[in-house]
Structures are given as structure tokens and as C-alpha cells.
Design a protein around this motif. Structure first.
Motif, PDB file in Angstrom:
ATOM      1  N   ALA A  52      -5.584  -2.027   2.361  1.00 49.99           N
ATOM      2  CA  ALA A  52      -5.967  -0.622   2.265  1.00 49.99           C
ATOM      3  C   ALA A  52      -7.126  -0.258   3.188  1.00 49.99           C
ATOM      4  O   ALA A  52      -7.410   0.925   3.380  1.00 49.99           O
ATOM      5  N   TRP A  57      -2.838   2.574   6.486  1.00 52.84           N
ATOM      6  CA  TRP A  57      -2.861   2.577   5.010  1.00 52.84           C
ATOM      7  C   TRP A  57      -4.143   3.163   4.436  1.00 52.84           C
ATOM      8  O   TRP A  57      -4.142   3.677   3.316  1.00 52.84           O
ATOM      9  N   ARG A  62      -6.650   6.582  -4.032  1.00 52.74           N
ATOM     10  CA  ARG A  62      -6.508   6.918  -5.445  1.00 52.74           C
ATOM     11  C   ARG A  62      -7.204   8.231  -5.742  1.00 52.74           C
ATOM     12  O   ARG A  62      -8.293   8.505  -5.256  1.00 52.74           O
ATOM     13  N   THR A  75      -1.997   8.896  -6.953  1.00 60.03           N
ATOM     14  CA  THR A  75      -2.128   8.519  -5.546  1.00 60.03           C
ATOM     15  C   THR A  75      -2.106   9.779  -4.699  1.00 60.03           C
ATOM     16  O   THR A  75      -1.486  10.773  -5.066  1.00 60.03           O
ATOM     17  N   GLN A 112      -9.336  -0.769  -2.848  1.00 63.79           N
ATOM     18  CA  GLN A 112      -8.715  -2.064  -3.114  1.00 63.79           C
ATOM     19  C   GLN A 112      -9.604  -2.874  -4.040  1.00 63.79           C
ATOM     20  O   GLN A 112     -10.788  -3.080  -3.762  1.00 63.79           O
ATOM     21  N   TYR A 176      -0.394   3.342  -5.808  1.00 62.82           N
ATOM     22  CA  TYR A 176      -1.126   2.528  -6.783  1.00 62.82           C
ATOM     23  C   TYR A 176      -0.425   2.614  -8.136  1.00 62.82           C
ATOM     24  O   TYR A 176      -0.813   3.421  -8.997  1.00 62.82           O
ATOM     25  N   LEU A 184      -3.205  -1.388  -3.267  1.00 65.68           N
ATOM     26  CA  LEU A 184      -2.204  -0.536  -2.637  1.00 65.68           C
ATOM     27  C   LEU A 184      -0.999  -1.392  -2.290  1.00 65.68           C
ATOM     28  O   LEU A 184      -1.135  -2.458  -1.688  1.00 65.68           O
ATOM     29  N   ARG A 186       3.496  -1.342  -1.254  1.00 66.57           N
ATOM     30  CA  ARG A 186       4.603  -0.549  -0.744  1.00 66.57           C
ATOM     31  C   ARG A 186       5.933  -1.074  -1.245  1.00 66.57           C
ATOM     32  O   ARG A 186       6.098  -2.261  -1.533  1.00 66.57           O
ATOM     33  N   ASP A 210       1.756   5.906  -9.338  1.00 69.36           N
ATOM     34  CA  ASP A 210       2.294   6.209  -8.016  1.00 69.36           C
ATOM     35  C   ASP A 210       2.464   7.711  -7.817  1.00 69.36           C
ATOM     36  O   ASP A 210       2.686   8.160  -6.691  1.00 69.36           O
ATOM     37  N   ALA A 213       2.156   9.748  -4.567  1.00 68.34           N
ATOM     38  CA  ALA A 213       2.217   8.816  -3.438  1.00 68.34           C
ATOM     39  C   ALA A 213       3.150   9.342  -2.357  1.00 68.34           C
ATOM     40  O   ALA A 213       4.147  10.009  -2.636  1.00 68.34           O
TER      41      ALA A 213
END
Length: 253
Positions: A52, A57, A62, A75, A112, A176, A184, A186, A210, A213
Motif C-alpha cells: 500500500a 496502490w 481506508r 475503502t 497497512q 480492505y 490492502l 486485490r 471493501d 473499493a
């Protein structure tokens, strides 16, 4: 036409909710969405952890809210120096039936394991013109978007992502999730399809936390934002995610 909600309330610092470990079991029941009782959890735990602190990224972060009786997160993603896209329901306190004061929200970019590269307060947030009329939350899918205006231009430091015209079959989500809220991560490709004007659906291992996101696509110009996660539902094929295209968002520009 969208509208801005700005409230004047004393600033509150938002601490990360719960433990700062990699996994949290508090959301395990959410992971049972789908055809197998543990399939959702396994797929979310299998998501690739991202760094993160590194671009692109670090433009994802958050959105934290804390009060005496509630702590929650969603997110969000930076799309300019001060603007962050997320889901409108993230900004509504269902228990108290009212919108969360902007001054009680923090955006933590590059977050993170309990630490963020930068944290900013919120001046206000933009909602669809029809959202929140009368003070309540309107659950219509196309109204579940929000644009946060940060107090600090953190996008100058962290960078921000451009908007994409449409999702592609290899689009993916970075966020998240509630079961792993402090890193973080994917998904693999989620292959979105158009359900209605501005609304996309995809089978995708996402969950609460999430929300908001970005659905991301790889382009020749780098990673771009095609849509924002609104909600999830159980279907025979697995976790179905509903996304709102960035075309629905009013950035006020």
C-alpha cells in the motif's frame, strides 16, 4: 445535480478498528455467501496482498469512522488532489439513522497494518441529488455513490488514479475486506457485465469493508478506476458484487 453535505463538528481522530492482525474473524459469517459455506472466506484470504505504500496502490485507502458506540471502515480511492470516490452507504450511520458528520471521518491513504502514509480529514461529501432527502438513506443502487472532499491535497503526495470509460473482462478490485481489514489486497479478474445504466455485476470475492473499493482496469496509461463497489449478494454461482460506474459520479468539475 449532486449536493454537498458539510457539517461543523469537533474533529475526532479515528483509530483502526479491532485488532491490527492480518485476519479478523469478526466477519466470518459474511464469507459464507455463495454455494459453499467457507468458499467466500477462502477466496478472500487468497487475495494478493499489495504494498500500500507504493504507487499506484497508495492512491487507495481506508475511510474510517469512529464514535462512542461504533467503529467501521470502508475503502476509497483518490481521483484528484482532494477527491475520493466511495459508496454512499459508508457515510450513513444506520443505528442512529443519520449521516455521519464529515468531521468524524478520516481518509487513511497508503494504510497497512495499523499505519498510514498520510491521513486527511474531510471537508464534506457529495451525494446524488436524490440521496438522503429527508435525512434517510435511499437504498436504490444507482444512488449509492459519494465523493469526499479532503481537507488536505494528499493526492499531490500519494498520486491519484484516472477514470476509465468502461470495465473490461480482466478488471479487478483492490480494497480492505472486513476479514482482513488492515492490509490492502486485490482480487483476481472479476469480469463485470452491464446490468443496467451505470450498474455492473460480477462474481468477485469481496465483502463488507471493501465497500467503496475501486474496480480497476489495466490500460496503456496505467491502472484506472472503472467503477466503485456498492454491495454484495449470495447467488448460486458465488458472491455477486454490484458496482457503480464512474459515469454516475458527479465530481463537480
Amino acid at each position: 445535480m449532486a449536493r454537498w453535505l458539510v457539517l461543523s463538528v469537533a474533529l475526532l481522530w479515528m483509530q483502526p478498528a479491532l485488532s491490527q492482525g492480518v485476519f479478523s474473524e469478526n466477519w466470518s459469517q459474511i464469507c459464507t455467501l455463495g454455494t459453499k459455506s467457507a468458499a467466500g472466506c477462502e477466496d478472500i484470504r487468497a487475495r494478493e496482498i499489495l504494498d500500500a505504500a507504493r504507487p499506484p496502490w497508495r492512491a487507495i485507502g481506508r475511510i474510517n469512522f469512529a464514535s462512542r458506540d461504533q467503529r467501521s471502515h470502508c475503502t476509497g480511492v483518490l481521483v484528484s488532489d482532494r477527491l475520493v470516490l466511495t459508496a454512499a452507504h459508508c457515510l450513513y450511520n444506520t443505528a442512529r439513522q443519520r449521516w455521519i458528520p464529515p468531521s468524524s471521518i478520516r481518509f487513511a491513504a497508503g494504510y497497512q497494518r495499523g499505519k498510514a502514509a498520510v491521513v486527511s480529514g474531510i471537508n464534506g461529501f457529495r451525494l446524488p441529488a436524490e440521496q438522503g432527502l429527508g435525512g434517510g438513506f435511499d437504498s436504490r443502487a444507482e444512488l449509492d455513490w459519494a465523493v469526499l472532499e479532503l481537507t488536505d491535497p494528499v493526492g499531490l503526495q500519494m498520486g491519484f488514479l484516472s477514470l476509465s470509460e468502461a470495465g473490461t473482462p480482466d478488471a479487478f478490485v483492490a480494497g480492505y475486506p472486513g476479514i482482513r481489514p488492515h492490509v490492502l489486497s486485490r482480487t483476481q479478474a472479476c469480469a463485470p457485465r452491464i446490468a443496467s445504466d451505470g450498474v455492473l455485476l460480477a462474481i468477485c470475492p469481496v465483502m463488507m469493508g471493501d465497500s467503496g473499493a475501486p474496480l480497476l482496469v489495466e490500460t496503456s496509461d496505467g491502472v484506472q478506476v472503472a467503477a466503485i463497489l456498492s454491495r454484495v449478494a449470495a447467488t448460486p454461482k458465488g458472491i455477486t458484487a454490484l458496482f457503480l460506474s464512474v459515469d454516475l459520479f458527479d465530481l463537480g468539475e
